[in-house]
Structure formats: C-alpha cells, structure tokens
Design an enzyme around this catalytic site. Structure first.
Site, short mmCIF file in Angstrom:
data_model
loop_
_atom_site.label_atom_id
_atom_site.label_comp_id
_atom_site.label_asym_id
_atom_site.label_seq_id
_atom_site.Cartn_x
_atom_site.Cartn_y
_atom_site.Cartn_z
N GLU A 132 12.70 -51.13 -6.96
CA GLU A 132 11.82 -51.17 -6.16
C GLU A 132 11.32 -49.56 -6.21
O GLU A 132 9.88 -49.56 -5.91
CB GLU A 132 12.51 -51.44 -4.48
CG GLU A 132 11.64 -51.10 -3.32
CD GLU A 132 12.39 -51.00 -2.36
OE1 GLU A 132 13.13 -51.68 -1.95
OE2 GLU A 132 12.03 -49.87 -1.43
N SER A 225 23.89 -55.29 -6.75
CA SER A 225 23.16 -55.04 -5.77
C SER A 225 23.13 -54.04 -4.88
O SER A 225 24.23 -53.82 -4.38
CB SER A 225 23.36 -56.42 -4.83
OG SER A 225 22.79 -56.22 -3.32
S1 SF4 Z 1 15.64 -55.51 2.96
FE1 SF4 Z 1 14.71 -57.46 2.71
S2 SF4 Z 1 13.19 -57.59 4.31
FE2 SF4 Z 1 13.69 -55.29 4.01
S3 SF4 Z 1 12.34 -54.76 2.55
FE3 SF4 Z 1 13.99 -55.23 1.51
S4 SF4 Z 1 13.33 -57.49 0.96
FE4 SF4 Z 1 12.01 -56.80 2.63
#
Ligand code: SF4
Length: 298
Positions: A132, A225
């Site tokens: 991310e 994760s």
């Molecule tokens: S935790 Fe889930 S809802 Fe929150 S930003 Fe990440 S993918 Fe999106």
C-alpha cells in the site's frame, strides 16, 4: 468455555469490495480471458488457494514479462492499490485493468498526487515495504519520505518547507498520534491527513476491549498480514495471545478449561468460514465436523 468474537472482525469494506470485483469478473468472464491479480487479492493463503482453483493467476511484479498472456487478458489491482506506473505498464502490455483499490487508499493516492504537484514534500507514515505504501509513493513520483516510528521523526531536521503527511491505512493509531505531536513541533508549514482507516481503528479498539476481559486471545489471519500482526501486538499487551492462520494451527485445544474465557479476533483479510471453523474446533474440543469452506462465496 466462553468464546467471544471481537466486534469488527474479518473482511473490511475494501477487502469485501475487492473480492466482489474479482468474483464478478470471474463470473462475467466465463473462462474466456485469463484473469490475473497483481499480488494475491488479499493476504490470506486459503483465499488465494480458493481463487487459484478457479484459474486466477498471480503476477508478483508487472515489470516481469508475463508468460502466455494475450491482449485483453484481465488484471485486477487489489485493495492495497498500486503505483501509477503499474497502470501505464499494464495498459502498454495489453491488459484490461480492473481496479479494486480500496476507495480510502485511492483517496490517499489522490492526496499525495495533488500536494506533490503543488510542490509539497510528502511524508508517508507507514511500513516502507508494504505494497500500500509503495503504491501511494508511486502517485508522487516516488518522492515521499517514509517514516515508521518516533525515532524517525526525532532524527528529522526542523523545516519551514511545505509538507503533506499521510498514513498507511493500517498504521497504529497511538504511534501516529505521538509522531504527529513531534511533526507539529518540527514542521511549521504542514498539512496532516489522518488517513488511518476507521475499520482499522474500530478493529484495534475492539481488540483492546475484548483482550482485557478474557484469559486467552486467538487472532486469526495471514502470517504476512500487517493488520493481523498489529492485532496480535495489541492483544498481547492484555492477554496471552496466539496468531493462527487456520484451525489447523490450533494444535492443542485441551489447554482450554471449561471456565477459560477465549477471545477471537480476525484480521481484515480473514473470511468468516475460517473464523467459524476455529470456533467449531474449540467448541468440539478438537473434533472438526465441518470446515465451513463451502460457505465461502467471496
Ligand atoms: S482496512 Fe479495508 S476499508 Fe480500510 S483502507 Fe484498508 S482495505 Fe480499505
């Protein structure tokens, strides 16, 4: 024994949406085009295996030449998102892109992109190796400084230059608060965007609450994760905690006595059927009659 599930456990909005996009694609595609995902659709080995059985292939890096690919094959970008160059490259290679980037992540990408164009320095608070974060950095020409802890901020020189700060959506809230206090002292022209996802905050708070009221916490989720590992860290402060991926990792159920209070929490990438199979294993003292997988529909 008493088994309680933490509120807000399991798939979050972004993961549900990504899985739904992939499911819809598999159904509408009907085997006509190859379907690829850039990295596993979510960080969960069991879900990955489920999709592999349906013919979905994983590309680890788009920079590599993709074997047996033809124009028009489908490429799904998962909820973590991807750098801008990946979209350009995918298009150049003839893929049709299905963008399952979580809208909350997309918003961060848009934020860093627009502030970068305005000349701001970008800081991403997060793990520099997380997809991310790599994806977000790819929307400001890889110019961001990535910081992960208080020590990083302490080492930063004070500055009057314009800064825009965002957070990885799964970053620990209390560490973020401490870092922001320090940033505000060092930077005189700074825009701070708390982009930690509400789902993460809710899940973490529910874990704090539940772990304080039980003897034992079981956190279920992929070993890789990041959000699951953070739940383990949080729960460990209040109760004996173990991290498992599936019921098979729960080897000795006999350690639970009849009055043991057990809390269960699941990461954002853990499907309900895995949680249910763990509970069934505990409640049936190790004997499993049903693995729950047949219920999985995305
Ligand atoms: S935790 Fe889930 S809802 Fe929150 S930003 Fe990440 S993918 Fe999106």
């Amino acid at each position: 024994m008493i088994v309680q599930i933490a509120k807000h456990s399991g798939f979050c909005y972004g993961v549900k949406r990504a899985v739904q996009i992939l499911d819809d694609l598999i159904e509408s595609n009907n085997g006509q085009k190859k379907v690829f995902t850039l990295g596993p659709i979510i960080h969960n080995n069991q879900v990955t295996e489920y999709y592999e059985e349906k013919g979905v292939k994983i590309i680890e890096k788009l920079t590599d030449f993709v074997d047996n690919r033809v124009d028009g094959d489908r490429l799904v970008i998962r909820s973590h998102g991807a750098p801008k160059f990946v979209y350009d490259l995918a298009e150049a290679q003839g893929f049709v892109v299905y963008d399952a980037t979580c809208p909350y992540v997309k918003k961060i990408q848009n934020t860093v992109s627009s502030y970068h164009l305005k000349g701001y320095n970008i800081i991403i608070v997060g793990d520099m190796n997380h997809p991310e974060v790599l994806g977000i950095n790819g929307w400001c020409d890889e110019s961001a400084t990535i910081m992960n802890n208080l020590h990083d901020v302490e080492n930063m020189k004070p500055s009057d230059e314009p800064f825009c700060i965002v957070a990885q959506t799964t970053f620990n809230l209390s560490t973020w608060d401490q870092m922001i206090d320090l940033f505000s002292k060092k930077l005189s022209n700074v825009i701070i965007n708390n982009t930690i996802c509400l789902a993460t905050e809710q899940r973490q708070n529910a874990c704090v609450e539940l772990s304080k009221s039980v003897d034992f916490m079981i956190v279920i989720g992929g070993k890789h994760s990041s959000n699951t590992r953070k739940l383990v860290e949080i729960c460990s402060k209040n109760a004996t905690t173990i991290h498992i991926e599936t019921k098979d990792d729960l080897v000795d159920v006999s350690m639970f006595k009849s009055d043991t209070k057990i809390g269960i929490a699941a990461g954002a990438s853990t499907p309900d059927w895995i949680v249910e199979s763990v509970i069934l294993k505990i409640e049936n003292e190790g004997e499993v009659f049903f693995d729950g997988k047949s219920q999985f529909n995305g």
